[in-house]
Design a protein around this motif. Structure first.
Motif, PDB file in Angstrom:
ATOM      1  N   LEU A  60       0.942  -1.129  -0.017  1.00 14.22           N
ATOM      2  CA  LEU A  60       0.010  -0.002   0.200  1.00 14.22           C
ATOM      3  C   LEU A  60       0.869   1.088   0.015  1.00 14.22           C
TER       4      LEU A  60
ATOM      5  N   ILE B 280       1.160   5.448   0.184  1.00 17.46           N
ATOM      6  CA  ILE B 280       0.295   6.769   0.578  1.00 17.46           C
ATOM      7  C   ILE B 280       1.141   7.610   0.848  1.00 17.46           C
TER       8      ILE B 280
ATOM      9  N   GLY C 220      -4.177   9.494   8.330  1.00 17.08           N
ATOM     10  CA  GLY C 220      -4.706   8.225   7.881  1.00 17.08           C
ATOM     11  C   GLY C 220      -3.628   7.327   7.602  1.00 17.08           C
ATOM     12  N   ALA C 221      -2.637   7.581   6.888  1.00 20.60           N
ATOM     13  CA  ALA C 221      -1.699   6.320   6.649  1.00 20.60           C
ATOM     14  C   ALA C 221      -0.870   5.978   7.790  1.00 20.60           C
TER      15      ALA C 221
ATOM     16  N   ARG D 162      -2.633   5.534  10.776  1.00 25.05           N
ATOM     17  CA  ARG D 162      -3.719   4.861  11.521  1.00 25.05           C
ATOM     18  C   ARG D 162      -4.057   3.772  10.769  1.00 25.05           C
ATOM     19  N   ILE D 163      -3.914   3.652   9.333  1.00 22.41           N
ATOM     20  CA  ILE D 163      -4.107   2.288   8.687  1.00 22.41           C
ATOM     21  C   ILE D 163      -2.849   1.398   8.933  1.00 22.41           C
ATOM     22  N   ALA D 164      -1.630   1.946   8.918  1.00 23.89           N
ATOM     23  CA  ALA D 164      -0.362   1.126   9.329  1.00 23.89           C
ATOM     24  C   ALA D 164      -0.444   0.527  10.884  1.00 23.89           C
TER      25      ALA D 164
ATOM     26  N   ASP E 114      -3.220  -0.068  12.534  1.00 19.09           N
ATOM     27  CA  ASP E 114      -4.484  -0.899  12.791  1.00 19.09           C
ATOM     28  C   ASP E 114      -4.194  -2.498  11.987  1.00 19.09           C
ATOM     29  N   ASN E 115      -3.231  -2.136  11.208  1.00 13.33           N
ATOM     30  CA  ASN E 115      -3.014  -3.753  10.516  1.00 13.33           C
ATOM     31  C   ASN E 115      -1.686  -4.104  10.654  1.00 13.33           C
TER      32      ASN E 115
ATOM     33  N   TYR F 234      -3.703   3.506  18.466  1.00 16.80           N
ATOM     34  CA  TYR F 234      -4.114   4.600  17.849  1.00 16.80           C
ATOM     35  C   TYR F 234      -3.616   5.881  18.390  1.00 16.80           C
TER      36      TYR F 234
ATOM     37  N   ARG G 276      -0.078   7.288  16.729  1.00 14.70           N
ATOM     38  CA  ARG G 276       0.051   7.556  15.414  1.00 14.70           C
ATOM     39  C   ARG G 276       0.914   8.878  15.286  1.00 14.70           C
TER      40      ARG G 276
END
Length: 93
Positions: free
Chosen positions: A1, A3, A21-22, A24-26, A28-29, A72, A75
């Protein structure tokens, strides 16, 4: 991914503030962040222009930054680590 956390190109080659957002995505996963620094692109492709000129652009792929175990609330610290890696190799803050 892939970003671009700045969200847009800078008009003066200065790094723009990062969107969250980038990161948070990292987190979260539990995906590592791999910062990539691009310098010189503002000279070969001026922001707002459709014309791409010849020239030298530097691309640096940094070491991955692990996110396993981060939450979270981490971040902003993660974003700061990514920004610091980029600034250390020539990106302008």
């Amino acid at each position: 991914l892939v970003i671009y956390p700045e969200g847009t190109r800078s008009r003066n080659a200065e790094m723009m503030p990062f969107k969250k957002g980038a990161f948070r995505i990292a987190i979260d996963n539990a995906m590592p962040m791999v910062p990539v620094t691009i310098t010189g692109s503002e000279k070969v492709w001026k922001p707002g222009s459709k014309l791409i000129m010849g020239g030298r652009v530097r691309l640096v792929i940094h070491d991955p930054i692990p996110t396993a175990g981060l939450t979270y609330d981490d971040r902003d610290a993660l974003a700061a680590r990514v920004r610091a890696a980029q600034i250390a190799l020539g990106a302008r803050a």
